[in-house]
Design a protein around this motif. Structure first.
Motif, PDB file in Angstrom:
ATOM      1  N   LEU A  10     -40.224 -36.870 -60.837  1.00 55.82           N
ATOM      2  CA  LEU A  10     -38.893 -36.357 -61.112  1.00 55.82           C
ATOM      3  C   LEU A  10     -38.636 -36.417 -62.605  1.00 55.82           C
ATOM      4  O   LEU A  10     -38.883 -37.427 -63.235  1.00 55.82           O
ATOM      5  CB  LEU A  10     -37.855 -37.219 -60.393  1.00 55.82           C
ATOM      6  N   VAL A  32     -43.495 -36.177 -54.184  1.00 52.93           N
ATOM      7  CA  VAL A  32     -42.598 -37.297 -54.438  1.00 52.93           C
ATOM      8  C   VAL A  32     -42.969 -38.434 -53.503  1.00 52.93           C
ATOM      9  O   VAL A  32     -43.178 -38.226 -52.316  1.00 52.93           O
ATOM     10  CB  VAL A  32     -41.122 -36.889 -54.214  1.00 52.93           C
ATOM     11  N   GLY A  35     -39.415 -40.190 -51.608  1.00 46.63           N
ATOM     12  CA  GLY A  35     -38.112 -39.890 -52.175  1.00 46.63           C
ATOM     13  C   GLY A  35     -37.451 -38.724 -51.467  1.00 46.63           C
ATOM     14  O   GLY A  35     -38.025 -38.066 -50.616  1.00 46.63           O
ATOM     15  N   GLY A  36     -36.224 -38.449 -51.844  1.00 51.10           N
ATOM     16  CA  GLY A  36     -35.515 -37.295 -51.318  1.00 51.10           C
ATOM     17  C   GLY A  36     -34.965 -37.511 -49.922  1.00 51.10           C
ATOM     18  O   GLY A  36     -35.163 -38.538 -49.288  1.00 51.10           O
ATOM     19  N   TYR A 112     -32.714 -35.379 -54.487  1.00 49.83           N
ATOM     20  CA  TYR A 112     -33.420 -36.483 -55.111  1.00 49.83           C
ATOM     21  C   TYR A 112     -32.585 -37.375 -56.024  1.00 49.83           C
ATOM     22  O   TYR A 112     -32.983 -38.500 -56.301  1.00 49.83           O
ATOM     23  CB  TYR A 112     -34.596 -35.944 -55.936  1.00 49.83           C
ATOM     24  N   ASN A 118     -29.671 -41.237 -50.504  1.00 49.63           N
ATOM     25  CA  ASN A 118     -30.896 -41.222 -49.713  1.00 49.63           C
ATOM     26  C   ASN A 118     -31.135 -42.520 -48.951  1.00 49.63           C
ATOM     27  O   ASN A 118     -32.059 -42.586 -48.134  1.00 49.63           O
ATOM     28  CB  ASN A 118     -32.090 -40.914 -50.620  1.00 49.63           C
TER      29      ASN A 118
END
Length: 436
Positions: A10, A32, A35-36, A112, A118
């Motif tokens: 990122l 990633v 993540g997200g 993200y 998240n």
């Protein structure tokens, strides 16, 4: 836990001249690590709400069945003239000048940018994913498209000083949007146990500015305020360093019309009294500020256009003076926490709850190593050591939200993150796509 090889990281797109470190470059992200989010989001469009360009405002809700609600106010700069509101200034202006796309929550920033949204701090190679206190919570996500830290109340016209374009009609309608979203949230979540109102950068300023309205609308059993890197500093008169900024946005955003609705514990002559007001009006709520002492993003936004000289150290000296006053003010209220690390070479030390919590830690007694044998400790290149408790961001959040503890850490100047060999690899990758 699903793991991926990190081919791209990122990357934050920020101008060092404005608090815009929240926009992400999709081209940098190949894979990633944990993540997200892939949440199902409900798009909400309410009558009377609009973006700066007049298009329909959209916000998004994720329902889980939890008794708790995360109300997030997105960051992304601010505007009060033609260049910054029209988008011509690029990353120097406010986010989303063309409105909110239909698929906004599938785009990079919303997916993200916030570990709090998240529910986990994303893992990185050699560093595991860490679940956070907000995992499984309902979410109300407010994108940002009005350039007024979500609380403006003005229909403005901005003239192109170059004469190349006609005047720009702009809607600083953040207050209307925010209040409408809060009232809608009450209909969806009629019995909230814990309400965490938070945001980063411009959304951090919005968290403090709008908390009174959001909290009263949703009326939870327990309220929590977490302002990340959007401090509203004390400025009772022109001798205070933040006063020129406050006077500018007061006029452009017609803030008197909004702040006149606040109780008498707030003084319209000093925007910094917003902290006093929320502390006194909600004495049983937990309130907190977090941000870096060397934030060279929001600090430039606050002082660079209004003071001279405006080199880096001069700007940061204004910031340090205002941060000292802020900490002294928050110390007056027993329900206010603060978590202020010194610096992180990611995004110019701007925002401590976005992207990754690597480097988002604080130690009250971070000092140069005292004894020669301490330099034999790994990593050998590290010149600093914590001689009190080393508190990470996820631990701070656990104590603040789940344990209702007051946490106060104002980290002294140090080079811990600068010496960290892992940070020396991570930070250039994250900062490599800086644009503007």
């Amino acid at each position: 836990m699903k793991r991926h090889l990190l081919l791209g990281l990122l990357a934050l797109v920020a101008s060092p001249g404005l608090a815009r470190g929240e926009v992400l470059l999709p081209a940098i992200i190949d894979l990633v690590v944990d993540g997200g989010n892939t949440y199902p989001w409900q798009k909400v469009e309410l009558p009377g709400t609009k973006c700066g360009n007049g298009s329909q405002y959209k916000f998004f809700v994720h329902k889980t069945g939890s008794p708790n609600v995360l109300f997030l106010l997105e960051g992304g700069g601010a505007c009060w003239d033609y260049d910054t509101c029209s988008g011509r200034a690029g990353v120097l202006g406010a986010a989303n000048p063309n409105g909110i796309a239909e698929d906004y929550m599938q785009q990079i920033t919303a997916k993200y940018v916030s570990p709090l949204v998240n529910g986990a701090d994303p893992g990185l190679p050699g560093r595991s994913r860490t679940d956070l206190v907000t995992k499984g919570w309902n979410i109300v996500y407010l994108p940002y498209c009005t350039g007024d830290v979500h609380v403006g109340n003005n229909a403005a016209t901005y003239v192109d000083q170059t004469g190349a374009n006609p005047p720009l009609a702009w809607n600083h309608s953040g207050y209307t949007n925010t209040l409408a979203a809060a009232n809608y949230a009450k209909t969806q979540f009629p019995s909230v146990q814990k309400l965490l109102v938070t945001g980063y950068s411009a959304g951090g300023a919005a968290t403090s500015s709008a908390y009174y309205f959001i909290r009263r609308a949703i009326n939870p059993a327990k309220g929590y305020l977490l302002n990340d890197s959007g401090p509203i500093h004390l400025a009772p008169n022109i001798t205070f360093d933040s006063r020129p900024l406050h006077d500018t946005i007061r006029q452009s955003w017609n803030l008197n019309s909004v702040f006149s609705l606040l109780p008498a514990s707030f003084s319209q002559g000093d925007f910094g009294t917003i902290n006093r007001m929320v502390a006194r009006e909600f004495p049983n709520d937990q309130l907190a500020y977090t941000g870096y002492l060397r934030d060279y993003n929001y600090s430039r936004f606050s002082y660079e256009r209004f003071h001279s000289p405006n080199d880096k150290e001069s700007v940061l000296s204004h910031w340090k003076k205002d941060q000292d006053k802020l900490v002294a003010e928050l110390n007056l209220y027993p329900n206010f926490s603060y978590f202020i690390p010194y610096e992180r070479p990611i995004n110019a030390s701007h925002c401590s709850t976005i992207i990754t919590f690597v480097g988002s830690h604080a130690c009250q007694k971070m000092e140069k190593k005292r004894y020669p044998w301490e330099y034999l400790e790994w990593p050998f290149v590290q010149n600093y050591k914590c001689y009190s408790e080393f508190v990470t961001m996820d631990v701070f959040l656990q104590r603040f939200v789940n344990e209702n503890q007051r946490v106060r850490i104002y980290e002294p100047p140090n080079g811990y993150n600068a010496d960290d060999p892992g940070m020396s690899v991570l930070a250039p990758l994250l900062n490599g796509a800086l644009g503007g």
